[in-house]
Design a protein around this motif. Structure first.
Motif, mmCIF file in Angstrom:
data_model
loop_
_atom_site.group_PDB
_atom_site.id
_atom_site.type_symbol
_atom_site.label_atom_id
_atom_site.label_comp_id
_atom_site.label_asym_id
_atom_site.label_seq_id
_atom_site.Cartn_x
_atom_site.Cartn_y
_atom_site.Cartn_z
ATOM 1 N N VAL A 191 0.832 -1.203 0.000
ATOM 2 C CA VAL A 191 0.000 0.000 0.000
ATOM 3 C C VAL A 191 0.869 1.257 0.000
ATOM 4 O O VAL A 191 2.044 1.217 0.369
ATOM 5 C CB VAL A 191 -0.955 0.038 1.216
ATOM 6 N N ASP A 192 0.252 2.356 -0.412
ATOM 7 C CA ASP A 192 0.901 3.664 -0.352
ATOM 8 C C ASP A 192 0.529 4.410 0.924
ATOM 9 O O ASP A 192 1.264 5.289 1.357
ATOM 10 C CB ASP A 192 0.507 4.519 -1.558
ATOM 11 N N ASP A 193 -0.648 4.081 1.475
ATOM 12 C CA ASP A 193 -1.143 4.800 2.642
ATOM 13 C C ASP A 193 -1.735 3.849 3.675
ATOM 14 O O ASP A 193 -2.326 2.823 3.327
ATOM 15 C CB ASP A 193 -2.242 5.794 2.238
ATOM 16 N N ILE A 194 -1.581 4.235 4.935
ATOM 17 C CA ILE A 194 -2.256 3.580 6.054
ATOM 18 C C ILE A 194 -3.179 4.646 6.627
ATOM 19 O O ILE A 194 -2.739 5.761 6.929
ATOM 20 C CB ILE A 194 -1.243 3.096 7.107
ATOM 21 N N VAL A 195 -4.458 4.325 6.710
ATOM 22 C CA VAL A 195 -5.436 5.330 7.137
ATOM 23 C C VAL A 195 -6.116 4.915 8.430
ATOM 24 O O VAL A 195 -6.185 3.737 8.770
ATOM 25 C CB VAL A 195 -6.495 5.601 6.034
ATOM 26 N N LEU A 196 -6.596 5.914 9.143
ATOM 27 C CA LEU A 196 -7.388 5.688 10.344
ATOM 28 C C LEU A 196 -8.337 6.862 10.496
ATOM 29 O O LEU A 196 -8.181 7.892 9.834
ATOM 30 C CB LEU A 196 -6.492 5.531 11.583
ATOM 31 N N SER A 197 -9.328 6.694 11.343
ATOM 32 C CA SER A 197 -10.218 7.817 11.620
ATOM 33 C C SER A 197 -10.227 8.066 13.116
ATOM 34 O O SER A 197 -10.021 7.151 13.911
ATOM 35 C CB SER A 197 -11.634 7.538 11.110
ATOM 36 N N LEU A 198 -10.419 9.339 13.463
ATOM 37 C CA LEU A 198 -10.493 9.676 14.878
ATOM 38 C C LEU A 198 -11.483 10.801 15.096
ATOM 39 O O LEU A 198 -11.783 11.580 14.195
ATOM 40 C CB LEU A 198 -9.112 10.010 15.450
ATOM 41 N N HIS A 199 -12.001 10.842 16.290
ATOM 42 C CA HIS A 199 -13.020 11.819 16.664
ATOM 43 C C HIS A 199 -12.415 13.216 16.638
ATOM 44 O O HIS A 199 -11.300 13.428 17.127
ATOM 45 C CB HIS A 199 -13.556 11.483 18.057
ATOM 46 N N GLN A 254 -0.058 12.404 15.024
ATOM 47 C CA GLN A 254 0.794 13.365 14.320
ATOM 48 C C GLN A 254 2.272 13.087 14.635
ATOM 49 O O GLN A 254 3.115 13.067 13.739
ATOM 50 C CB GLN A 254 0.410 14.786 14.698
ATOM 51 N N ARG A 255 2.576 12.844 15.910
ATOM 52 C CA ARG A 255 3.950 12.490 16.285
ATOM 53 C C ARG A 255 4.392 11.210 15.587
ATOM 54 O O ARG A 255 5.568 11.015 15.295
ATOM 55 C CB ARG A 255 4.066 12.303 17.802
ATOM 56 N N GLY A 256 3.438 10.307 15.321
ATOM 57 C CA GLY A 256 3.747 9.040 14.664
ATOM 58 C C GLY A 256 3.863 9.128 13.153
ATOM 59 O O GLY A 256 4.123 8.125 12.490
ATOM 60 N N GLY A 257 3.644 10.324 12.587
ATOM 61 C CA GLY A 257 3.804 10.497 11.150
ATOM 62 C C GLY A 257 2.519 10.597 10.354
ATOM 63 O O GLY A 257 2.548 10.714 9.127
ATOM 64 N N PHE A 258 1.365 10.551 11.024
ATOM 65 C CA PHE A 258 0.083 10.694 10.339
ATOM 66 C C PHE A 258 -0.229 12.171 10.122
ATOM 67 O O PHE A 258 0.208 13.025 10.901
ATOM 68 C CB PHE A 258 -1.043 10.065 11.171
ATOM 69 N N GLU A 262 -17.509 9.097 6.102
ATOM 70 C CA GLU A 262 -18.973 9.185 6.004
ATOM 71 C C GLU A 262 -19.676 8.140 6.859
ATOM 72 O O GLU A 262 -20.829 8.288 7.209
ATOM 73 C CB GLU A 262 -19.427 9.076 4.548
ATOM 74 N N TRP A 263 -18.956 7.095 7.227
ATOM 75 C CA TRP A 263 -19.540 6.026 8.042
ATOM 76 C C TRP A 263 -19.760 6.471 9.487
ATOM 77 O O TRP A 263 -20.778 6.165 10.093
ATOM 78 C CB TRP A 263 -18.619 4.808 7.991
ATOM 79 N N ASN A 264 -18.776 7.216 10.046
ATOM 80 C CA ASN A 264 -18.881 7.565 11.467
ATOM 81 C C ASN A 264 -18.675 9.055 11.766
ATOM 82 O O ASN A 264 -18.701 9.459 12.922
ATOM 83 C CB ASN A 264 -17.891 6.728 12.288
ATOM 84 N N GLY A 265 -18.441 9.871 10.729
ATOM 85 C CA GLY A 265 -18.270 11.304 10.933
ATOM 86 C C GLY A 265 -16.925 11.716 11.506
ATOM 87 O O GLY A 265 -16.728 12.875 11.863
ATOM 88 N N GLU A 266 -15.984 10.779 11.583
ATOM 89 C CA GLU A 266 -14.673 11.078 12.159
ATOM 90 C C GLU A 266 -13.719 11.605 11.082
ATOM 91 O O GLU A 266 -13.914 11.383 9.888
ATOM 92 C CB GLU A 266 -14.082 9.822 12.812
ATOM 93 N N GLU A 267 -12.671 12.305 11.553
ATOM 94 C CA GLU A 267 -11.634 12.800 10.654
ATOM 95 C C GLU A 267 -10.784 11.625 10.170
ATOM 96 O O GLU A 267 -10.465 10.728 10.950
ATOM 97 C CB GLU A 267 -10.730 13.794 11.380
ATOM 98 N N ILE A 268 -10.406 11.655 8.903
ATOM 99 C CA ILE A 268 -9.533 10.618 8.344
ATOM 100 C C ILE A 268 -8.105 11.138 8.336
ATOM 101 O O ILE A 268 -7.823 12.206 7.786
ATOM 102 C CB ILE A 268 -9.976 10.222 6.919
ATOM 103 N N TRP A 269 -7.235 10.401 8.973
ATOM 104 C CA TRP A 269 -5.803 10.723 9.018
ATOM 105 C C TRP A 269 -5.052 9.661 8.224
ATOM 106 O O TRP A 269 -5.477 8.495 8.162
ATOM 107 C CB TRP A 269 -5.332 10.767 10.466
ATOM 108 N N VAL A 270 -3.932 10.068 7.630
ATOM 109 C CA VAL A 270 -3.194 9.206 6.711
ATOM 110 C C VAL A 270 -1.707 9.189 7.056
ATOM 111 O O VAL A 270 -1.119 10.239 7.354
ATOM 112 C CB VAL A 270 -3.363 9.702 5.252
#
Length: 159
Positions: free
Chosen positions: A111-119, A130-134, A142-150
């Motif tokens: 993959v090119d990206d690892i994604v996660l979502s957070l409140h 952010q400290r970890g590089g995201f 759109e599923w849970n309204g959380e921000e997507i970080w990459v």
């Protein structure tokens, strides 16, 4: 603490009860599902091929992560859950496990990206990732309204 003492192991019959007993700090519980909910989701939501893992210190589970929903066309995979037990927080283990997990994921997923979502109000999680590089992608799940970080796997490499 020797880095070799940190391992990532599939959740199975040998560690399931210990993983189920892990909980985040009380003030974090509204931001993440329990490990029991994640394990149920892995079994029920087979479309996304979720896999659950124990984050172990000296073979003892101290954290948990769930990975899946790989998109081979757009070349990303979700780090959908990542938690450290509340009793283990504040020792730098989360940061070390996150870096270990990022390498581990890259070794297993093309993959090119690892994604996660957070409140959006979870400022400690934003600082942690952010400290970890995201980075904040500016998109909302759109599923849970959380921000997507990459996390861009090829960050720092020439294009």
């Amino acid at each position: 603490m020797d880095i070799n003492m940190l391992t990532i192991q599939p959740v199975d019959d040998t560690n399931r009860e210990a993983v189920l007993s892990l909980t985040v700090a009380p003030e974090q519980s509204r931001f993440i599902e329990t490990n029991a909910e994640s394990l149920r989701e892995m079994e029920v939501d087979i479309k996304y091929a979720w896999s659950c893992y124990a984050l172990c210190l000296d073979e003892r589970p101290v954290g948990f992560m769930m990975i899946g929903a790989e998109n081979k066309v757009d070349r990303y995979v979700w780090l959908d859950r990542f938690m450290m037990d509340g009793r283990e927080q504040g020792q730098g283990l989360g940061s070390r496990f996150l870096q270990l997990a990022l390498v581990w994921i890259q070794e297993r997923f093309d993959v090119d990206d690892i994604v996660l979502s957070l409140h959006s109000t979870n400022e400690p999680a934003k600082r942690f990732y952010q400290r970890g590089g995201f980075v904040d992608s500016g998109r909302i799940d759109e599923w849970n309204g959380e921000e997507i970080w990459v996390y861009h796997v090829k960050q720092g490499q020439p294009s």
